[in-house]
Design a protein around this motif. Structure first.
Motif, PDB file in Angstrom:
ATOM      1  N   ARG A  35      37.155  54.399  44.408  1.00  0.00           N
ATOM      2  CA  ARG A  35      37.072  53.956  43.010  1.00  0.00           C
ATOM      3  C   ARG A  35      38.205  54.598  42.212  1.00  0.00           C
ATOM      4  NH1 ARG A  35      32.692  51.052  41.635  1.00  0.00           N
ATOM      5  NH2 ARG A  35      30.988  51.076  43.115  1.00  0.00           N
ATOM      6  N   ASP A  36      38.669  53.867  41.216  1.00  0.00           N
ATOM      7  CA  ASP A  36      39.703  54.443  40.358  1.00  0.00           C
ATOM      8  C   ASP A  36      39.092  55.540  39.483  1.00  0.00           C
ATOM      9  OD1 ASP A  36      38.296  53.141  38.358  1.00  0.00           O
ATOM     10  OD2 ASP A  36      39.931  51.801  37.801  1.00  0.00           O
ATOM     11  N   ASP A  41      37.322  49.935  39.114  1.00  0.00           N
ATOM     12  CA  ASP A  41      37.961  49.180  40.184  1.00  0.00           C
ATOM     13  C   ASP A  41      37.706  49.835  41.540  1.00  0.00           C
ATOM     14  OD1 ASP A  41      39.013  47.246  38.490  1.00  0.00           O
ATOM     15  OD2 ASP A  41      40.824  48.419  38.113  1.00  0.00           O
ATOM     16  N   LYS A  97      39.279  44.217  47.242  1.00  0.00           N
ATOM     17  CA  LYS A  97      40.671  44.626  47.412  1.00  0.00           C
ATOM     18  C   LYS A  97      40.798  45.651  48.533  1.00  0.00           C
ATOM     19  CE  LYS A  97      44.640  46.343  44.883  1.00  0.00           C
ATOM     20  NZ  LYS A  97      45.148  46.892  43.640  1.00  0.00           N
ATOM     21  N   GLU A 107      38.690  49.780  45.698  1.00  0.00           N
ATOM     22  CA  GLU A 107      39.589  49.391  46.788  1.00  0.00           C
ATOM     23  C   GLU A 107      38.984  49.909  48.081  1.00  0.00           C
ATOM     24  OE1 GLU A 107      43.994  49.505  44.822  1.00  0.00           O
ATOM     25  OE2 GLU A 107      43.181  51.381  45.566  1.00  0.00           O
TER      26      GLU A 107
END
Length: 100
Positions: free
Chosen positions: A46-47, A52, A95, A54
């Motif tokens: 996670r960012d 977000d 993503k 990935e």
């Protein structure tokens, strides 16, 4: 035969040509075809804002069907499997950060 993958649910993509990618949990996915399976480890990232996501996909140390050392998967097939996993993630709007 033309390959026509479809989203089965929010964690599964299946093709009418017989392959399937299913995210089993936040740390594993299963690729299947013709009654054979290969398990991949995955990791969610996670960012800093926690929004977000990935994914990192880890290639198996030994590419073999159902973890049978006598059923080694050829390199050309490895690439085909990874391409199908990438397609499934794209279809599921997930993503991929990296495949290692």
């Amino acid at each position: 035969m033309k390959d026509s993958p479809k989203i089965i649910d929010d964690q599964t993509v299946e093709s009418d040509s017989g392959w399937r990618v299913e995210i089993l949990s936040s740390d594993s996915l299963m690729y299947s075809e013709e009654g054979k399976n290969i398990l991949f480890e995955i990791e969610e990232h996670r960012d800093s804002g926690g929004v977000d996501v990935e994914w990192t996909i880890y290639e198996p140390l030994v590419w073999s069907w159902d973890r049978q050392k006598d059923q080694i998967i050829p390199q050309k097939k490895n690439s085909e499997i990874l391409n199908r996993i990438e397609l499934a993630f794209w279809m599921l709007d997930l993503k991929i950060k990296e495949i290692i």
